[in-house]
Design a protein around this motif. Structure first.
Motif, mmCIF file in Angstrom:
data_model
loop_
_atom_site.group_PDB
_atom_site.id
_atom_site.type_symbol
_atom_site.label_atom_id
_atom_site.label_comp_id
_atom_site.label_asym_id
_atom_site.label_seq_id
_atom_site.Cartn_x
_atom_site.Cartn_y
_atom_site.Cartn_z
ATOM 1 N N VAL A 21 7.174 13.355 0.258
ATOM 2 C CA VAL A 21 7.426 12.167 -0.700
ATOM 3 C C VAL A 21 8.687 11.619 -0.775
ATOM 4 C CG1 VAL A 21 7.050 11.502 -2.971
ATOM 5 C CG2 VAL A 21 5.454 12.842 -2.065
ATOM 6 N N ASP A 22 9.610 12.541 -0.753
ATOM 7 C CA ASP A 22 10.954 11.951 -0.490
ATOM 8 C C ASP A 22 11.285 11.174 0.671
ATOM 9 O OD1 ASP A 22 11.830 13.017 -2.792
ATOM 10 O OD2 ASP A 22 12.765 14.887 -1.958
ATOM 11 N N GLU A 23 10.673 11.665 1.845
ATOM 12 C CA GLU A 23 10.858 10.860 3.053
ATOM 13 C C GLU A 23 10.160 9.842 2.876
ATOM 14 O OE1 GLU A 23 9.477 13.136 6.751
ATOM 15 O OE2 GLU A 23 11.067 14.743 6.118
ATOM 16 N N VAL A 41 9.965 3.392 2.806
ATOM 17 C CA VAL A 41 9.918 2.513 2.068
ATOM 18 C C VAL A 41 10.875 1.698 1.515
ATOM 19 C CG1 VAL A 41 8.915 1.563 -0.310
ATOM 20 C CG2 VAL A 41 7.569 3.114 0.950
ATOM 21 N N ALA A 42 12.029 2.231 1.288
ATOM 22 C CA ALA A 42 13.212 1.773 0.773
ATOM 23 C C ALA A 42 13.863 0.973 2.084
ATOM 24 C CB ALA A 42 14.227 2.687 0.419
ATOM 25 N N ASP A 43 13.926 1.705 3.265
ATOM 26 C CA ASP A 43 14.431 1.310 4.683
ATOM 27 C C ASP A 43 13.376 0.094 5.107
ATOM 28 O OD1 ASP A 43 16.114 3.195 4.606
ATOM 29 O OD2 ASP A 43 15.050 4.260 6.231
ATOM 30 N N THR A 44 12.308 -0.096 4.812
ATOM 31 C CA THR A 44 11.451 -1.148 5.338
ATOM 32 C C THR A 44 11.727 -2.447 4.401
ATOM 33 O OG1 THR A 44 9.596 0.162 5.899
ATOM 34 C CG2 THR A 44 9.012 -2.049 5.531
ATOM 35 N N MET A 81 0.939 -1.151 0.065
ATOM 36 C CA MET A 81 -0.038 -0.010 -0.028
ATOM 37 C C MET A 81 0.723 1.080 -0.021
ATOM 38 S SD MET A 81 -2.514 1.340 2.903
ATOM 39 C CE MET A 81 -1.345 1.572 3.861
ATOM 40 N N HIS A 82 1.760 1.198 0.780
ATOM 41 C CA HIS A 82 2.804 2.298 0.796
ATOM 42 C C HIS A 82 3.614 2.590 -0.542
ATOM 43 C CE1 HIS A 82 2.684 1.633 5.441
ATOM 44 N NE2 HIS A 82 1.857 2.392 5.066
ATOM 45 N N GLN A 83 4.113 1.570 -1.240
ATOM 46 C CA GLN A 83 4.548 1.453 -2.060
ATOM 47 C C GLN A 83 3.844 2.010 -3.420
ATOM 48 O OE1 GLN A 83 8.087 0.596 -3.009
ATOM 49 N NE2 GLN A 83 7.445 2.108 -4.801
ATOM 50 N N THR A 84 2.536 1.604 -3.205
ATOM 51 C CA THR A 84 1.468 2.385 -4.255
ATOM 52 C C THR A 84 1.092 3.659 -3.979
ATOM 53 O OG1 THR A 84 0.334 -0.078 -4.111
ATOM 54 C CG2 THR A 84 -0.941 1.990 -5.019
ATOM 55 N N SER A 117 8.285 -3.209 13.397
ATOM 56 C CA SER A 117 7.084 -2.344 14.138
ATOM 57 C C SER A 117 7.612 -0.903 14.062
ATOM 58 C CB SER A 117 6.818 -2.676 15.667
ATOM 59 O OG SER A 117 5.760 -1.633 15.883
ATOM 60 N N ASN A 118 8.861 -0.424 14.309
ATOM 61 C CA ASN A 118 9.098 0.827 14.276
ATOM 62 C C ASN A 118 9.207 1.383 12.866
ATOM 63 O OD1 ASN A 118 10.403 3.433 15.480
ATOM 64 N ND2 ASN A 118 12.392 2.693 15.041
ATOM 65 N N ALA A 119 9.822 0.555 12.200
ATOM 66 C CA ALA A 119 9.704 1.011 10.756
ATOM 67 C C ALA A 119 8.359 1.298 9.871
ATOM 68 C CB ALA A 119 10.432 -0.024 9.867
#
Length: 100
Positions: free
Chosen positions: A36-38, A43-46, A11-14, A66-68
């Motif tokens: 959007v940059d954040e 998303v990349a970190d997750t 969902m976040h990637q979408t 959970s934190n991510a």
């Protein structure tokens, strides 16, 4: 990751993909661009964390995931809030309908 976590990440990637696809709409709004940059970074970190943990057999959600996830959700809310304000301020009927 669990099915639910994968669904949330998807969902976040979408959301991120949609924002990047329509970057021209918010090109003049620095706060939105930063949001959007954040989101892209979260998303990349997750995905990175999920990749590191994919080989580990753990039941339940780890504190790190959970934190991510919490950070990612907050970034999505920031982007959504900015988009809502933009839709309202610009009186954009197409965008405004998406919030009803």
């Amino acid at each position: 990751m669990t099915d639910r976590q994968n669904e949330k990440l998807n969902m976040h990637q979408t959301v991120l993909n949609y924002c990047r696809e329509h970057a021209g709409v918010y090109a003049g709004i620095p706060a939105f661009i930063r949001g959007v940059d954040e989101l892209e970074g979260y998303v990349a970190d997750t995905k990175l964390i999920a990749g590191h943990q994919s080989g580990v057999a753990i039941k339940g959600t780890t504190a790190q995931k959970s934190n991510a996830e919490n950070i990612l959700v907050q970034a999505c809310l920031t982007v959504a809030g900015s988009l809502y304000v933009y839709a309202f301020e610009s009186k954009n009927p197409v965008l405004w309908k998406k919030f009803r």
